[in-house]
Write an enzyme that holds these catalytic residues in place. Structure first.
Site, PDB file in Angstrom:
ATOM      1  N   ASP A  90     -11.012   2.028  -1.546  1.00  0.00           N
ATOM      2  CA  ASP A  90     -10.081   2.878  -0.791  1.00  0.00           C
ATOM      3  C   ASP A  90     -10.829   3.711   0.255  1.00  0.00           C
ATOM      4  O   ASP A  90     -10.472   4.846   0.540  1.00  0.00           O
ATOM      5  CB  ASP A  90      -9.254   3.788  -1.712  1.00  0.00           C
ATOM      6  CG  ASP A  90      -7.902   4.162  -1.086  1.00  0.00           C
ATOM      7  OD1 ASP A  90      -7.582   3.637   0.001  1.00  0.00           O
ATOM      8  OD2 ASP A  90      -7.183   4.966  -1.691  1.00  0.00           O
ATOM      9  N   HIS A 147       0.846  -1.193   0.000  1.00  0.00           N
ATOM     10  CA  HIS A 147       0.000   0.000   0.000  1.00  0.00           C
ATOM     11  C   HIS A 147       0.883   1.244   0.000  1.00  0.00           C
ATOM     12  O   HIS A 147       1.972   1.236   0.566  1.00  0.00           O
ATOM     13  CB  HIS A 147      -0.893  -0.028   1.254  1.00  0.00           C
ATOM     14  CG  HIS A 147      -1.898   1.062   1.283  1.00  0.00           C
ATOM     15  ND1 HIS A 147      -1.580   2.335   1.722  1.00  0.00           N
ATOM     16  CD2 HIS A 147      -3.191   1.088   0.917  1.00  0.00           C
ATOM     17  CE1 HIS A 147      -2.663   3.086   1.614  1.00  0.00           C
ATOM     18  NE2 HIS A 147      -3.657   2.357   1.128  1.00  0.00           N
TER      19      HIS A 147
END
Ligand code: MN
Length: 353
Positions: free
Chosen positions: A312, A189
């Site tokens: 997200d 990430h």
């Protein structure tokens, strides 16, 4: 919610086509992570791009704090509103990677336990990626084993660099070996670039999600390839968000330039070309990239088997991601793969009967 908005949401819901929607890059936090980051914000004098955002994230009256902390109320409601079946959760970036090693190990364990509890409570709504203290490889390896074999989490998440270092460095290879050995994916990430790089992005705050995250995380993915990680760990599977953090667009040039012999270069020799590793060892998700041209490009270059859907949350919201994928002019078969089939396979999420 206003009656008007509620009616609109209700109407949209009734019209929405049914898919099992598994969102694969969804952030949450716990008070223990918030406390540790709040302390880091308080005692750091010079500008740090990640702590700059943590100052906002740790503020209970700010825009994301409550959405990150809350797992069962607001989150499930907004998932229901947009017909999102499941969040694959992970402790929000920067995980525990900015903390001192002892604190990092402790907060990672608590976070993984809390994630396990959430999945036990709502097995159809949540799955999760374990957090590890990358800065302490031996204890990270132990936690990887506990999180996967005991807590049955679905993979490992790290947030790009740790103290300016990347997993391509040999001292981190035991972490990669453990992940490969347990046959689970590693999700890399974003976070802001290492300080040396971030300096060049400071103007107009380009060091954050607008460009810097992609520059940092794309570099991390590329360094795994050029550092020979996938010759050592050929089965390791890495997941990148944001449609591959720019790498898919650059594959032709990576192959061309990597293949050129240049005097004075001492890159490790690789068995395959960079694009061959990318197509064999990487998955991409659509997190924060609700754009049909990049989706079609990735389907053409990587194949629909290598793409997964993501929102997200809470940094981006459900409607954009759902409406984008519902409307995408791709085959139904590919849409099913991207919405849920690939995530079920890659993250070993139980199929729905
Ligand atoms: Mn994210």
């Amino acid at each position: 919610m206003s009656p008007k908005r509620k009616a609109r949401a209700g109407k949209a819901k009734s019209k929405r086509k049914h898919y099992r929607r598994i969102a694969t890059e969804e952030a949450f936090s716990i008070p223990e992570q918030m406390d540790a980051q709040r302390e880091l914000v308080a005692r750091t004098q010079e500008y740090d791009p990640d702590l700059f955002l943590w100052k906002v994230q740790t503020d209970p009256s700010g825009p994301v704090h409550n959405k990150l902390i809350d797992l069962y109320d607001m989150r499930l409601r907004t998932m229901d509103e947009y017909d999102v079946d499941m969040h694959l959760l992970a402790l929000t970036s920067t995980g525990v990677q900015m903390m001192d090693p002892d604190r990092a190990v402790a907060v990672a364990e608590i976070g993984n336990d809390r994630l396990h509890e959430a999945i036990q409570r709502y097995p159809d709504r949540f799955s999760g990626l374990a957090t590890i203290a990358v800065q302490d490889p031996p204890r990270a390896v132990k936690e990887i084993d506990r999180a996967i074999t005991k807590l049955k989490l679905n993979g490992i998440m790290i947030n790009s660099h740790t103290n300016g270092e990347y997993l391509s460095e040999r001292k981190y290879w035991p972490i990669l070996e453990a992940i490969e050995g347990l046959n689970v994916p590693l999700y890399i990430h974003p976070r802001a670039p290492i300080p040396l790089m971030a300096k060049a992005y400071r103007t107009d705050h380009l060091e954050h999600a607008i460009w810097g995250y992609q520059a940092e995380t794309g570099l991390h993915g590329l360094r795994l390839i050029t550092g020979g990680v996938f010759d050592q760990f050929p089965k390791l599977q890495v997941v990148l968000g944001h449609m591959g953090e720019g790498i898919p667009y650059w594959l032709y040039r990576l192959d061309f330039m990597h293949g050129r012999v240049r005097i004075g270069f001492d890159r490790p020799k690789l068995k395959l070309t960079p694009s061959e590793y990318f197509k064999r060892n990487f998955y991409v998700t659509t997190s924060g990239m609700n754009w049909e041209p990049t989706l079609k490009f990735c389907i053409e270059v990587l194949g629909a088997d290598r793409i997964m859907w993501a929102v997200d949350y809470p940094y981006q919201d459900h409607p954009d991601a759902v409406e984008f994928m519902d409307a995408a002019r791709i085959s139904e078969k590919d849409k099913q793969k991207i919405y849920h089939e690939n995530a079920e396979r890659v993250f070993k999420i139980k199929k729905k009967k």
